[in-house]
Design a protein around this motif. Structure first.
Motif, PDB file in Angstrom:
ATOM      1  N   ALA A  82       0.840  -1.210   0.000  1.00 47.39           N
ATOM      2  CA  ALA A  82       0.000   0.000   0.000  1.00 47.39           C
ATOM      3  C   ALA A  82       0.871   1.254   0.000  1.00 47.39           C
ATOM      4  O   ALA A  82       0.603   2.214  -0.735  1.00 47.39           O
ATOM      5  CB  ALA A  82      -0.922  -0.006   1.219  1.00 47.39           C
ATOM      6  N   LEU A  83       1.932   1.231   0.814  1.00 46.49           N
ATOM      7  CA  LEU A  83       2.819   2.402   0.877  1.00 46.49           C
ATOM      8  C   LEU A  83       3.513   2.614  -0.470  1.00 46.49           C
ATOM      9  O   LEU A  83       3.581   3.739  -0.970  1.00 46.49           O
ATOM     10  CB  LEU A  83       3.852   2.230   1.994  1.00 46.49           C
ATOM     11  CG  LEU A  83       4.784   3.434   2.202  1.00 46.49           C
ATOM     12  CD1 LEU A  83       3.997   4.700   2.541  1.00 46.49           C
ATOM     13  CD2 LEU A  83       5.813   3.167   3.298  1.00 46.49           C
ATOM     14  N   LYS A  84       3.986   1.507  -1.059  1.00 48.01           N
ATOM     15  CA  LYS A  84       4.663   1.629  -2.362  1.00 48.01           C
ATOM     16  C   LYS A  84       3.703   2.162  -3.426  1.00 48.01           C
ATOM     17  O   LYS A  84       4.085   2.964  -4.278  1.00 48.01           O
ATOM     18  CB  LYS A  84       5.241   0.272  -2.790  1.00 48.01           C
ATOM     19  CG  LYS A  84       6.485  -0.101  -1.998  1.00 48.01           C
ATOM     20  CD  LYS A  84       7.041  -1.451  -2.425  1.00 48.01           C
ATOM     21  CE  LYS A  84       8.337  -1.748  -1.670  1.00 48.01           C
ATOM     22  NZ  LYS A  84       8.773  -3.146  -1.895  1.00 48.01           N
ATOM     23  N   PHE A 191      10.468  17.624   2.502  1.00 50.54           N
ATOM     24  CA  PHE A 191       9.749  16.349   2.536  1.00 50.54           C
ATOM     25  C   PHE A 191      10.335  15.415   1.487  1.00 50.54           C
ATOM     26  O   PHE A 191      10.309  15.714   0.296  1.00 50.54           O
ATOM     27  CB  PHE A 191       8.266  16.640   2.266  1.00 50.54           C
ATOM     28  CG  PHE A 191       7.416  15.426   2.015  1.00 50.54           C
ATOM     29  CD1 PHE A 191       7.418  14.364   2.898  1.00 50.54           C
ATOM     30  CD2 PHE A 191       6.590  15.365   0.896  1.00 50.54           C
ATOM     31  CE1 PHE A 191       6.620  13.245   2.676  1.00 50.54           C
ATOM     32  CE2 PHE A 191       5.787  14.257   0.664  1.00 50.54           C
ATOM     33  CZ  PHE A 191       5.804  13.195   1.563  1.00 50.54           C
ATOM     34  N   SER A 192      10.899  14.277   1.929  1.00 54.75           N
ATOM     35  CA  SER A 192      11.551  13.404   0.950  1.00 54.75           C
ATOM     36  C   SER A 192      11.292  11.919   1.179  1.00 54.75           C
ATOM     37  O   SER A 192      11.668  11.091   0.377  1.00 54.75           O
ATOM     38  CB  SER A 192      13.062  13.643   0.980  1.00 54.75           C
ATOM     39  OG  SER A 192      13.558  13.295   2.262  1.00 54.75           O
ATOM     40  N   GLN A 193      10.629  11.588   2.288  1.00 60.22           N
ATOM     41  CA  GLN A 193      10.508  10.170   2.620  1.00 60.22           C
ATOM     42  C   GLN A 193       9.249   9.879   3.436  1.00 60.22           C
ATOM     43  O   GLN A 193       8.819  10.704   4.238  1.00 60.22           O
ATOM     44  CB  GLN A 193      11.743   9.781   3.450  1.00 60.22           C
ATOM     45  CG  GLN A 193      11.897   8.296   3.700  1.00 60.22           C
ATOM     46  CD  GLN A 193      13.217   8.024   4.444  1.00 60.22           C
ATOM     47  OE1 GLN A 193      14.225   8.661   4.185  1.00 60.22           O
ATOM     48  NE2 GLN A 193      13.192   7.088   5.370  1.00 60.22           N
ATOM     49  N   CYS A 213       9.419  -0.489   5.632  1.00 61.51           N
ATOM     50  CA  CYS A 213       9.511  -0.032   4.249  1.00 61.51           C
ATOM     51  C   CYS A 213       9.593   1.494   4.236  1.00 61.51           C
ATOM     52  O   CYS A 213       8.989   2.157   5.077  1.00 61.51           O
ATOM     53  CB  CYS A 213       8.252  -0.499   3.508  1.00 61.51           C
ATOM     54  SG  CYS A 213       8.020   0.232   1.900  1.00 61.51           S
ATOM     55  N   SER A 214      10.365   2.031   3.286  1.00 67.86           N
ATOM     56  CA  SER A 214      10.437   3.488   3.110  1.00 67.86           C
ATOM     57  C   SER A 214      10.294   3.803   1.631  1.00 67.86           C
ATOM     58  O   SER A 214      10.818   3.062   0.803  1.00 67.86           O
ATOM     59  CB  SER A 214      11.784   4.033   3.580  1.00 67.86           C
ATOM     60  OG  SER A 214      11.920   3.854   4.962  1.00 67.86           O
ATOM     61  N   ILE A 215       9.605   4.878   1.325  1.00 66.96           N
ATOM     62  CA  ILE A 215       9.580   5.316  -0.071  1.00 66.96           C
ATOM     63  C   ILE A 215      10.163   6.719  -0.146  1.00 66.96           C
ATOM     64  O   ILE A 215       9.995   7.526   0.766  1.00 66.96           O
ATOM     65  CB  ILE A 215       8.153   5.291  -0.697  1.00 66.96           C
ATOM     66  CG1 ILE A 215       7.189   6.194   0.093  1.00 66.96           C
ATOM     67  CG2 ILE A 215       7.621   3.878  -0.809  1.00 66.96           C
ATOM     68  CD1 ILE A 215       5.874   6.467  -0.637  1.00 66.96           C
ATOM     69  N   ASN A 216      10.888   6.981  -1.233  1.00 68.68           N
ATOM     70  CA  ASN A 216      11.439   8.314  -1.456  1.00 68.68           C
ATOM     71  C   ASN A 216      10.523   9.100  -2.375  1.00 68.68           C
ATOM     72  O   ASN A 216      10.063   8.585  -3.384  1.00 68.68           O
ATOM     73  CB  ASN A 216      12.824   8.216  -2.082  1.00 68.68           C
ATOM     74  CG  ASN A 216      13.829   7.758  -1.048  1.00 68.68           C
ATOM     75  OD1 ASN A 216      13.934   6.568  -0.797  1.00 68.68           O
ATOM     76  ND2 ASN A 216      14.531   8.671  -0.439  1.00 68.68           N
TER      77      ASN A 216
END
Length: 228
Positions: A82-84, A191-193, A213-216
């Motif tokens: 979902a985050l991706k 704001f980058s992540q 999980c992290s998204i840029n």
């Protein structure tokens, strides 16, 4: 009234599993902002040493977008997905521009939580981003029912972190403790992540939460497409 309170306790005993154990957040890493928060924390501590346990570690500073209850590994995987998937929606809101989040002034909730405020203009954009992330989690049928209305606040002191204080009659944080800083400028975070963090897993060595999980996003996310 007592009866109602008892009922409330019973309900929470029956459903202890539903409490949120994950959250989606934006990490705050700008040195100027963190130094300023640390100054205030020290200032409050010198006036009221009892509040030490209620101060949040500087390494964990973040803005919470949503909280979630993920009961199984399967749900955690869905949340990562979902985050991706939210990345595309977030990028569409940003339109290739950087979102500079400006922090200014101090606010409080019920004299229990003290936080750094964000400029209203940035807040509007961030609210749209939060809605986009929320949509992706809802599409995956994940339990984010614990999430309140999104109001970006950078919390640095929380009475609930120090339950012993309450027993000693410490029920509210007096605004005199931070009055000098009430209208201070803290700085700007680009704001980058966005992170999906676990509340109960062991924190990273840096002191920040365990990230599933992290998204840029923002310009760091669009550089890749420029290269293509």
């Amino acid at each position: 009234k007592d009866q109602k309170e008892d009922l409330g306790q019973e309900v929470s005993k029956k459903h202890p599993r539903e409490t949120p154990n994950y959250f989606v957040s934006i990490p705050i890493t700008d040195d100027q902002i963190l130094d300023r928060i640390e100054d205030i924390q020290e200032f409050i501590f010198t006036k009221e040493p009892d509040l030490l346990r209620a101060l949040l570690p500087i390494q964990t500073m973040h803005l919470t977008i949503i909280v979630a209850h993920l009961g199984t590994e399967e749900e955690v995987k869905k949340a990562v997905l979902a985050l991706k998937q939210s990345k595309t929606k977030v990028e569409a809101i940003l339109q290739g521009k950087d979102l500079n989040m400006t922090f200014h002034g101090i606010g409080q909730f019920n004299n229990q939580v003290i936080y750094v405020k964000m400029s209203e203009e940035d807040e509007k954009t961030l609210r749209r981003i939060a809605e986009a992330v929320e949509e992706c989690f809802n599409e995956m049928n994940l339990d984010i029912s614990g999430s309140k209305d999104f109001r970006p606040h950078l919390t640095f002191l929380k009475l609930s972190k120090a339950p012993r204080l309450k027993r000693r009659g410490f029920r509210r944080i007096c605004s005199d403790l931070y009055k000098e800083y009430e209208d201070s400028y803290f700085g700007t975070e680009v704001f980058s992540q966005i992170d999906l963090c676990a509340m109960r897993k062991k924190k990273q060595e840096s002191g920040y939460y365990y990230c599933e999980c992290s998204i840029n996003v923002g310009s760091s996310g669009t550089e890749e497409s420029k290269e293509q």
